[in-house]
Design a protein around this motif. Structure first.
Motif, PDB file in Angstrom:
ATOM      1  N   LEU A 144      47.729  -9.793  -5.326  1.00  0.00           N
ATOM      2  CA  LEU A 144      47.074 -10.567  -5.126  1.00  0.00           C
ATOM      3  C   LEU A 144      47.862 -11.542  -4.115  1.00  0.00           C
ATOM      4  O   LEU A 144      49.070 -11.599  -4.559  1.00  0.00           O
ATOM      5  CB  LEU A 144      46.595 -11.357  -6.668  1.00  0.00           C
ATOM      6  N   GLY A 145      47.363 -12.302  -3.007  1.00  0.00           N
ATOM      7  CA  GLY A 145      48.751 -12.882  -2.826  1.00  0.00           C
ATOM      8  C   GLY A 145      47.698 -14.455  -2.673  1.00  0.00           C
ATOM      9  O   GLY A 145      48.049 -15.553  -1.961  1.00  0.00           O
ATOM     10  N   PHE A 146      47.135 -14.942  -4.525  1.00  0.00           N
ATOM     11  CA  PHE A 146      46.767 -15.984  -4.781  1.00  0.00           C
ATOM     12  C   PHE A 146      47.555 -16.543  -5.952  1.00  0.00           C
ATOM     13  O   PHE A 146      47.923 -15.463  -7.189  1.00  0.00           O
ATOM     14  CB  PHE A 146      45.967 -16.284  -4.606  1.00  0.00           C
ATOM     15  N   GLU A 147      47.467 -17.791  -6.271  1.00  0.00           N
ATOM     16  CA  GLU A 147      47.713 -18.132  -7.636  1.00  0.00           C
ATOM     17  C   GLU A 147      46.766 -18.875  -8.278  1.00  0.00           C
ATOM     18  O   GLU A 147      46.012 -18.433  -8.289  1.00  0.00           O
ATOM     19  CB  GLU A 147      49.298 -19.047  -7.631  1.00  0.00           C
ATOM     20  N   ALA A 148      46.288 -18.427 -10.138  1.00  0.00           N
ATOM     21  CA  ALA A 148      45.753 -19.049 -10.748  1.00  0.00           C
ATOM     22  C   ALA A 148      44.855 -20.842 -10.283  1.00  0.00           C
ATOM     23  O   ALA A 148      43.750 -20.604 -10.435  1.00  0.00           O
ATOM     24  CB  ALA A 148      46.052 -18.989 -12.125  1.00  0.00           C
ATOM     25  N   LEU A 151      44.482   0.037  -3.469  1.00  0.00           N
ATOM     26  CA  LEU A 151      43.430   0.813  -4.596  1.00  0.00           C
ATOM     27  C   LEU A 151      43.073  -0.203  -6.026  1.00  0.00           C
ATOM     28  O   LEU A 151      44.015  -0.974  -6.621  1.00  0.00           O
ATOM     29  CB  LEU A 151      44.522   1.496  -5.296  1.00  0.00           C
ATOM     30  N   GLY A 152      42.188  -0.114  -6.255  1.00  0.00           N
ATOM     31  CA  GLY A 152      41.447  -0.506  -7.375  1.00  0.00           C
ATOM     32  C   GLY A 152      40.518  -1.621  -6.389  1.00  0.00           C
ATOM     33  O   GLY A 152      39.985  -2.724  -7.998  1.00  0.00           O
ATOM     34  N   PHE A 153      40.925  -1.939  -5.445  1.00  0.00           N
ATOM     35  CA  PHE A 153      39.421  -3.529  -4.219  1.00  0.00           C
ATOM     36  C   PHE A 153      38.198  -3.400  -4.880  1.00  0.00           C
ATOM     37  O   PHE A 153      37.621  -4.907  -4.592  1.00  0.00           O
ATOM     38  CB  PHE A 153      39.944  -3.440  -3.017  1.00  0.00           C
ATOM     39  N   SER A 186      45.451  -6.259 -12.961  1.00  0.00           N
ATOM     40  CA  SER A 186      45.679  -5.244 -13.618  1.00  0.00           C
ATOM     41  C   SER A 186      44.781  -4.194 -12.970  1.00  0.00           C
ATOM     42  O   SER A 186      44.944  -2.841 -12.861  1.00  0.00           O
ATOM     43  CB  SER A 186      44.790  -5.510 -15.241  1.00  0.00           C
ATOM     44  N   ALA A 187      44.019  -4.429 -12.411  1.00  0.00           N
ATOM     45  CA  ALA A 187      42.764  -3.665 -11.484  1.00  0.00           C
ATOM     46  C   ALA A 187      43.615  -2.911 -10.193  1.00  0.00           C
ATOM     47  O   ALA A 187      42.860  -2.057 -10.021  1.00  0.00           O
ATOM     48  CB  ALA A 187      41.408  -4.019 -10.741  1.00  0.00           C
ATOM     49  N   ILE A 188      44.199  -4.115  -9.419  1.00  0.00           N
ATOM     50  CA  ILE A 188      45.364  -3.125  -8.319  1.00  0.00           C
ATOM     51  C   ILE A 188      46.475  -3.003  -8.767  1.00  0.00           C
ATOM     52  O   ILE A 188      47.483  -2.872  -7.679  1.00  0.00           O
ATOM     53  CB  ILE A 188      44.919  -3.897  -7.044  1.00  0.00           C
TER      54      ILE A 188
END
Length: 424
Positions: free
Chosen positions: A216-220, A385-387, A421-423
């Motif tokens: 992921l390229g961003f934060e919460a 993967l998972g995208f 978790s998905a990727i």
């Protein structure tokens, strides 16, 4: 790396291992003197089905002895069927592929390397969108850009002028939407189109949804800002109620708020403009997205491969399959049949031949794509993967915030954890 998505689920259900590059093919075995039978799967409208059959007929006429049988359906059911076929070693020889699923199938060894297909007339970034570290597994048919489709008729009824889309901001977008909702029978805008809406907003913050490394390229905090923006727009009357946004997430152009004149604006890919016009009876105008800072080029739009031509790694006729993909992407004959249905042709020579043949709506979309080329941001990395699960995750947490089941901050924390978790 853990497998996710429809392919992995089907593989687990059928107790099969990851796809290998050897084994029985989906097409009937044939000697050099026998006819070759191929299967080609795609999703799309009735128009696409008719056009694709014309392309198949043209290819068969030029290639005696090759017969191609079409398998097609709607977008949703297509992926469940393809996952089951692939997991049971019965994948079609030729596969219409979407970027969300490309790596899922490629990394499982289910796709044929197409590196020797001629892509010399395609933009390098467009070619790379179908490439992983292991090879070229998808050849782009065309390109799209996500645009804000605006309905001038509704604007006029509301007494609101179309915005200057080269400099408008998200605040301007919200204000215009409020004005339209207050002065017409339509909503100002429909809900966001994900994950592209989130991707574009993140790029305006100097971030990406996913990185080239597959993370992921961003934060919460970034996600909270995005979710909070839509929640505030709903509170201000710029966005429809959460129940309406929910109902509008699934329909195609003809049943959507945009297509039925229920909203003055909506986020759509440029190749969908013709369908929106036909459904609404109006001539919609593609606009750049609003930006964070209002600077020219600040929208940070990106050119997306509309879809890919891929092939099963198990086909027994790889040369015939690659010949068809070459015909689909590189021939003017196929291009003039496809027109802009699979995106503005990725092959730039074919594109020039097709432009004079386009409908008024497709011409407007093509002109928009051409106009914004100098402003486009960097090409997106190949999705990890998972995208394919990130769209559903984003929609779900947006609705949690719009229905006020969660605060933007709470939803963002859970969303980013689920995406990681998905990727992973």
């Amino acid at each position: 790396m853990r497998r996710t998505g429809t392919l992995a689920k089907a593989a687990t259900a059928l107790s099969v291992s990851a796809m290998a590059l050897t084994g029985c093919g989906s097409a009937d075995g044939a000697s050099a003197d026998d006819s070759v039978e191929l299967r080609f799967a795609w999703w799309g409208s009735d128009t696409r089905h008719q056009q694709t059959q014309e392309i198949i007929d043209a290819f068969e006429e030029q290639n005696p002895g090759v017969t191609i049988t079409g398998e097609y359906g709607d977008f949703g059911g297509y992926w469940d069927k393809l996952a089951t076929q692939t997991a049971s070693s019965d994948a079609p020889d030729i596969i219409q592929m979407d970027e969300k699923y490309l790596r899922e199938y490629a990394d499982n060894g289910a796709l044929l390397d197409l590196s020797d297909v001629d892509v010399s007339d395609l933009d390098e970034g467009v070619v790379d969108s179908g490439r992983t570290e292991e090879g070229l597994f998808g050849v782009a048919t065309g390109v799209n850009v996500m645009a804000m489709m605006a309905n001038p008729t509704i604007y006029e009824e509301a007494g609101v002028e179309l915005p200057d889309d080269s400099t408008w901001t998200w605040d301007d977008f919200s204000e215009v939407s409020q004005q339209i909702a207050e002065n017409s029978d339509a909503y100002g805008t429909s809900g966001p189109n994900e994950p592209a809406g989130f991707q574009i907003w993140l790029r305006q913050q100097g971030k990406e949804l996913t990185t080239p490394e597959g993370e992921l390229g961003f934060e919460a905090s970034d996600a909270a800002g995005y979710l909070g923006m839509w929640h505030q727009m709903m509170q201000d009357g710029a966005l429809p109620p959460a129940s309406v946004v929910t109902e509008d997430q699934e329909p195609g152009p003809d049943q959507s708020l945009t297509g039925t004149n229920g909203a003055a604006m909506g986020m759509w890919w440029t190749n969908q403009l013709s369908a929106l016009n036909a459904a609404s009876g109006n001539e919609l105008v593609p606009l750049r997205f609003p930006s964070t800072d209002g600077t020219e080029g600040g929208a940070q739009l990106f050119q997306k491969s509309a879809m890919f031509m891929s092939a099963s790694a198990r086909t027994e006729h790889p040369e015939e399959v690659k010949a068809f993909i070459d015909f689909m992407v590189n021939s003017e004959e196929a291009g003039k049949i496809n027109l802009a249905d699979r995106g503005l042709p990725a092959n730039e020579t074919v594109r020039e031949a097709v432009l004079p043949e386009l409908s008024e709506a497709d011409t407007a979309a093509a002109e928009f794509v051409e106009e914004i080329q100098p402003e486009l941001g960097e090409a997106l990395p190949v999705p990890p993967l998972g995208f394919s699960t990130l769209q559903e995750i984003t929609y779900r947490y947006e609705l949690d915030v719009l229905f006020e089941r969660s605060t933007p901050e709470e939803a963002a924390e859970r969303m980013i954890a689920e995406m990681e978790s998905a990727i992973s």
